[in-house]
Write a protein that holds these residues in place. Structure first.
Motif, PDB file in Angstrom:
ATOM      1  N   ARG A 210       0.839  -1.198   0.000  1.00  0.00           N
ATOM      2  CA  ARG A 210       0.000   0.000   0.000  1.00  0.00           C
ATOM      3  C   ARG A 210       0.876   1.251   0.000  1.00  0.00           C
ATOM      4  NH1 ARG A 210      -3.846  -1.534   4.992  1.00  0.00           N
ATOM      5  NH2 ARG A 210      -1.820  -2.177   5.821  1.00  0.00           N
ATOM      6  N   ILE A 211       0.214   2.370  -0.126  1.00  0.00           N
ATOM      7  CA  ILE A 211       0.914   3.645  -0.124  1.00  0.00           C
ATOM      8  C   ILE A 211       0.201   4.595   0.829  1.00  0.00           C
ATOM      9  CG2 ILE A 211      -0.353   4.652  -2.083  1.00  0.00           C
ATOM     10  CD1 ILE A 211       2.563   5.651  -2.966  1.00  0.00           C
ATOM     11  N   LEU A 212       0.967   5.416   1.539  1.00  0.00           N
ATOM     12  CA  LEU A 212       0.399   6.336   2.511  1.00  0.00           C
ATOM     13  C   LEU A 212      -0.082   7.602   1.799  1.00  0.00           C
ATOM     14  CD1 LEU A 212      -0.156   6.802   5.511  1.00  0.00           C
ATOM     15  CD2 LEU A 212       2.125   7.856   5.678  1.00  0.00           C
ATOM     16  N   THR A 213      -1.356   7.914   1.968  1.00  0.00           N
ATOM     17  CA  THR A 213      -1.948   9.097   1.354  1.00  0.00           C
ATOM     18  C   THR A 213      -2.566   9.981   2.436  1.00  0.00           C
ATOM     19  OG1 THR A 213      -4.197   8.231   1.065  1.00  0.00           O
ATOM     20  CG2 THR A 213      -2.563   7.602  -0.593  1.00  0.00           C
TER      21      THR A 213
ATOM     22  N   THR B   5       3.492  11.542  -5.744  1.00  0.00           N
ATOM     23  CA  THR B   5       2.681  10.690  -4.884  1.00  0.00           C
ATOM     24  C   THR B   5       2.937   9.209  -5.095  1.00  0.00           C
ATOM     25  OG1 THR B   5       0.942  12.365  -4.859  1.00  0.00           O
ATOM     26  CG2 THR B   5       0.306  10.149  -4.200  1.00  0.00           C
ATOM     27  N   LEU B   6       3.213   8.803  -6.320  1.00  0.00           N
ATOM     28  CA  LEU B   6       3.271   7.380  -6.622  1.00  0.00           C
ATOM     29  C   LEU B   6       4.589   6.929  -7.243  1.00  0.00           C
ATOM     30  CD1 LEU B   6       1.576   4.808  -6.514  1.00  0.00           C
ATOM     31  CD2 LEU B   6       0.664   5.380  -8.779  1.00  0.00           C
ATOM     32  N   ILE B   7       5.047   7.644  -8.256  1.00  0.00           N
ATOM     33  CA  ILE B   7       6.229   7.186  -8.976  1.00  0.00           C
ATOM     34  C   ILE B   7       7.496   7.356  -8.146  1.00  0.00           C
ATOM     35  CG2 ILE B   7       7.636   7.531 -11.048  1.00  0.00           C
ATOM     36  CD1 ILE B   7       5.017   8.419 -12.458  1.00  0.00           C
ATOM     37  N   ASP B   8       7.630   8.487  -7.455  1.00  0.00           N
ATOM     38  CA  ASP B   8       8.841   8.722  -6.673  1.00  0.00           C
ATOM     39  C   ASP B   8       9.015   7.707  -5.541  1.00  0.00           C
ATOM     40  OD1 ASP B   8      11.229   9.942  -6.168  1.00  0.00           O
ATOM     41  OD2 ASP B   8      10.396  11.674  -5.140  1.00  0.00           O
TER      42      ASP B   8
ATOM     43  N   PRO C 158       5.360   8.626   0.210  1.00  0.00           N
ATOM     44  CA  PRO C 158       5.874   9.618  -0.749  1.00  0.00           C
ATOM     45  C   PRO C 158       6.834  10.590  -0.065  1.00  0.00           C
ATOM     46  CG  PRO C 158       3.500   9.363  -0.987  1.00  0.00           C
ATOM     47  CD  PRO C 158       3.886   8.625   0.266  1.00  0.00           C
ATOM     48  N   PRO C 159       7.970  10.896  -0.675  1.00  0.00           N
ATOM     49  CA  PRO C 159       8.929  11.824  -0.067  1.00  0.00           C
ATOM     50  C   PRO C 159       8.337  13.195   0.236  1.00  0.00           C
ATOM     51  CG  PRO C 159       9.951  10.646  -1.884  1.00  0.00           C
ATOM     52  CD  PRO C 159       8.494  10.301  -1.915  1.00  0.00           C
ATOM     53  N   VAL C 160       7.344  13.630  -0.550  1.00  0.00           N
ATOM     54  CA  VAL C 160       6.779  14.962  -0.333  1.00  0.00           C
ATOM     55  C   VAL C 160       6.078  15.075   1.018  1.00  0.00           C
ATOM     56  CG1 VAL C 160       6.524  15.548  -2.763  1.00  0.00           C
ATOM     57  CG2 VAL C 160       4.695  14.289  -1.599  1.00  0.00           C
ATOM     58  N   ARG C 161       5.806  13.985   1.680  1.00  0.00           N
ATOM     59  CA  ARG C 161       5.173  14.031   2.992  1.00  0.00           C
ATOM     60  C   ARG C 161       6.155  14.443   4.081  1.00  0.00           C
ATOM     61  NH1 ARG C 161       0.120  12.026   2.939  1.00  0.00           N
ATOM     62  NH2 ARG C 161       0.097  11.963   5.218  1.00  0.00           N
ATOM     63  N   GLY C 162       7.454  14.411   3.751  1.00  0.00           N
ATOM     64  CA  GLY C 162       8.460  14.834   4.718  1.00  0.00           C
ATOM     65  C   GLY C 162       8.638  13.896   5.885  1.00  0.00           C
TER      66      GLY C 162
ATOM     67  N   MET D 177      11.231  -1.038   9.038  1.00  0.00           N
ATOM     68  CA  MET D 177      11.022   0.346   8.628  1.00  0.00           C
ATOM     69  C   MET D 177      12.315   0.860   8.015  1.00  0.00           C
ATOM     70  SD  MET D 177       9.127   1.201  12.179  1.00  0.00           S
ATOM     71  CE  MET D 177       9.890  -0.279  12.854  1.00  0.00           C
ATOM     72  N   SER D 178      12.226   1.412   6.819  1.00  0.00           N
ATOM     73  CA  SER D 178      13.402   1.923   6.120  1.00  0.00           C
ATOM     74  C   SER D 178      13.427   3.442   6.198  1.00  0.00           C
ATOM     75  CB  SER D 178      13.384   1.493   4.651  1.00  0.00           C
ATOM     76  OG  SER D 178      13.413   0.087   4.544  1.00  0.00           O
ATOM     77  N   VAL D 179      14.594   3.989   6.463  1.00  0.00           N
ATOM     78  CA  VAL D 179      14.767   5.436   6.489  1.00  0.00           C
ATOM     79  C   VAL D 179      15.976   5.796   5.628  1.00  0.00           C
ATOM     80  CG1 VAL D 179      13.818   5.558   8.815  1.00  0.00           C
ATOM     81  CG2 VAL D 179      16.286   5.514   8.514  1.00  0.00           C
ATOM     82  N   GLY D 180      15.994   7.056   5.182  1.00  0.00           N
ATOM     83  CA  GLY D 180      17.144   7.546   4.435  1.00  0.00           C
ATOM     84  C   GLY D 180      16.891   7.677   2.955  1.00  0.00           C
ATOM     85  N   ARG D 181      16.949   8.899   2.470  1.00  0.00           N
ATOM     86  CA  ARG D 181      16.904   9.190   1.044  1.00  0.00           C
ATOM     87  C   ARG D 181      18.066  10.113   0.708  1.00  0.00           C
ATOM     88  NH1 ARG D 181      11.436  10.058   2.583  1.00  0.00           N
ATOM     89  NH2 ARG D 181       9.955   8.564   1.664  1.00  0.00           N
ATOM     90  N   LEU D 182      18.431  10.150  -0.553  1.00  0.00           N
ATOM     91  CA  LEU D 182      19.518  11.026  -0.978  1.00  0.00           C
ATOM     92  C   LEU D 182      19.218  12.458  -0.541  1.00  0.00           C
ATOM     93  CD1 LEU D 182      22.165  11.074  -2.657  1.00  0.00           C
ATOM     94  CD2 LEU D 182      20.773  11.821  -4.588  1.00  0.00           C
TER      95      LEU D 182
END
Length: 506
Positions: free
Chosen positions: A114-117, A181-184, A363-367, A396-401
């Motif tokens: 699933r994806i968090l919205t 929202t989805l691809i990133d 999604p990364p845009v959620r911060g 739980m995974s953390v860390g993005r460029l």
């Protein structure tokens, strides 16, 4: 150590620097190819005895990002704390498992990702190619009506030469909302990167013709899905086959990291020398004429070989080659890396009804701190079978460029923050029996636009007697690493054959 290359009984020697899946598979291919080589030594140029292989690994254990944990003694059989699966639809890992006598296992078909919205967790839409739809209506549960309409009204862009930014191209065609929202989270999550900075050719190569020819993306996706074609990128995390379809992922009971001890045992049986806890400090290149052989320097000094394979991260290879091969070192230094961490927790009385699904993406845009979570004991039936009733394992995974704040947290603070976000997303208040952190520093290479050309340049630029293998070249997944390792081994054998034939005719 200097193995005399001119003696009649000389057996070609190869040093493999790096004991991860790439290095160990390269070593295996070098050793298992010797029988076929010896069948026709006149044409192959290799002595019947094959090759001698030495594997150097600076860490006390083999495996690199394939690593396991016993979760504080709660799971003696172990579970993955790094990569946890391999794409089933690519054959390389399945073939290696069969060769090593291992039995693959597959995710449960009862759970989906699933994806968090803004409206909570929603199923990742079906009928998409890494989030890119053939039918925009499939996105209605995760995008706003305006976002769905923007996708449906695809804006064609002029044909472009070469590779392009995956996220940039798709945003220009389908809008920012579907990308953010989805691809990133789907594509960027594979690399712990940002899809606007990643290569379209490397991530979703099936869509590259649409960029280069100026044709519709939506139409291309429909054609790809209709032909059941698969891209070289990773599939949806947590997805599994259903409706009679083959599974997307495969692993092993105890975790995909079980490949490593099996490889080590086979290599030892084949006569390889495996030296863990032995770091290589410098590489010396050979000469095309063969009058100087490549060598590696450890704490014990220089050791000469007929060929050296570097199967370490690009940044580590660059450091080793700075003096011996500055051109290759410069190219290697241009490959960026992201760091990440995995928090694994054992929860009690989570409730199988409430803890549904195989996990979710953020999604990364959620911060958010957490970029993804896997409900491991839902996803893998073997893991659920080894746990007492009412207990569950989640990751739980953390860390993005570009995200560095989490690296300043100690393990306790990181666990607390990640679990707080996880509870908010899932509504779970289960008790934590055990939690731990595994940090992966500079572990995930970033495939910027033009990466395929860079990988080709690296392969062509290396000095005599040197070869490269690793996840930064042709794919971050296990199958891609195995594929590159096999190709590297063949190049090494061809180089050794050429060298031996040259000496014989001198």
């Amino acid at each position: 150590m200097d193995r005399t290359a001119d003696s009649p009984e000389h057996v070609p020697s190869v040093a493999v620097v790096g004991g991860g899946i790439s290095g160990l598979t390269t070593a295996l291919r070098l050793l298992t190819a010797r029988d076929s080589a010896s069948q026709d030594s006149a044409s192959q140029g290799l002595a019947p005895a094959g090759v001698q292989v030495t594997v150097y690994e600076s860490a006390p254990r083999l495996g690199g990002c394939l690593s396991r944990t016993e979760l504080g003694g709660l799971l003696p059989g172990g579970a993955d704390e790094g990569a946890e699966a391999s794409l089933h639809r690519r054959p390389e890992t399945r073939e290696l498992m069969e060769e090593l006598g291992l039995t693959p296992v597959h995710p449960s078909t009862a759970h989906g990702s699933r994806i968090l919205t803004d409206h909570g967790l929603r199923a990742i839409p079906r009928g998409t190619l890494m989030g890119v739809p053939g039918d925009p209506r499939a996105l209605a549960e995760v995008l706003s009506p305006e976002g769905v309409a923007r996708v449906a009204e695809e804006t064609l862009t002029p044909p472009q030469d070469g590779d392009v930014s995956c996220g940039g191209f798709l945003a220009s065609r389908l809008g920012d909302e579907v990308v953010d929202t989805l691809i990133d989270p789907l594509i960027g999550g594979v690399y712990a990167g940002r899809c606007r900075e990643l290569s379209l050719a490397a991530t979703v190569p099936a869509l590259l013709p649409a960029a280069q020819q100026g044709t519709p993306v939506l139409e291309t996706v429909r054609e790809v899905l209709a032909s059941r074609a698969q891209t070289q990128g990773a599939s949806i995390p947590g997805a599994s086959g259903g409706n009679g379809q083959p599974p997307v992922f495969c692993s092993l009971r105890g975790g995909i990291s079980g490949l490593i001890p099996a490889l080590a045992d086979r290599l030892t049986a084949l006569g390889a020398c495996i030296r863990t806890g032995t770091g290589v400090r410098e590489i010396r290149a050979g000469r095309p004429s063969g009058e100087a052989r490549p060598a590696v320097r450890t704490q014990a000094g220089w050791e000469q070989y007929d060929h050296v394979v570097l199967a370490v991260p690009a940044w580590a290879a660059a450091g080793l080659l700075r003096e011996a091969d500055p051109r290759t070192a410069e190219l290697l230094s241009g490959i960026g890396y992201a760091s990440s961490a995995v928090i694994t927790a054992v929860l009690d009385d989570a409730g199988t009804d409430a803890l549904s699904g195989s996990g979710y993406l953020v999604p990364p845009v959620r911060g958010s701190l957490v970029k993804a979570s896997t409900f491991s004991s839902n996803k893998w039936p073997w893991l659920a079978a080894e746990l007492p009733a009412g207990r569950h394992v989640v990751r739980m995974s953390v860390g993005r460029l570009g995200d560095t704040a989490w690296q300043q947290c100690d393990d306790a603070a990181l666990i607390e923050a990640a679990l707080a976000e996880w509870r908010e997303a899932t509504g779970q208040e289960a008790a934590v029996v055990h939690a731990e952190v595994r940090r992966w520093e500079r572990a995930l290479p970033q495939y910027a636009p033009g990466h395929a050309e860079l990988a080709a340049a690296l392969t062509a630029s290396t000095s005599a007697g040197l070869s490269l293998a690793g996840s930064y070249l042709e794919g971050v997944g296990i199958p891609a690493c195995i594929s590159r390792a096999r190709a590297t081994a063949q190049r090494v054998l061809a180089d050794l054959s050429s060298t031996i034939l040259t000496k014989e005719h001198a």
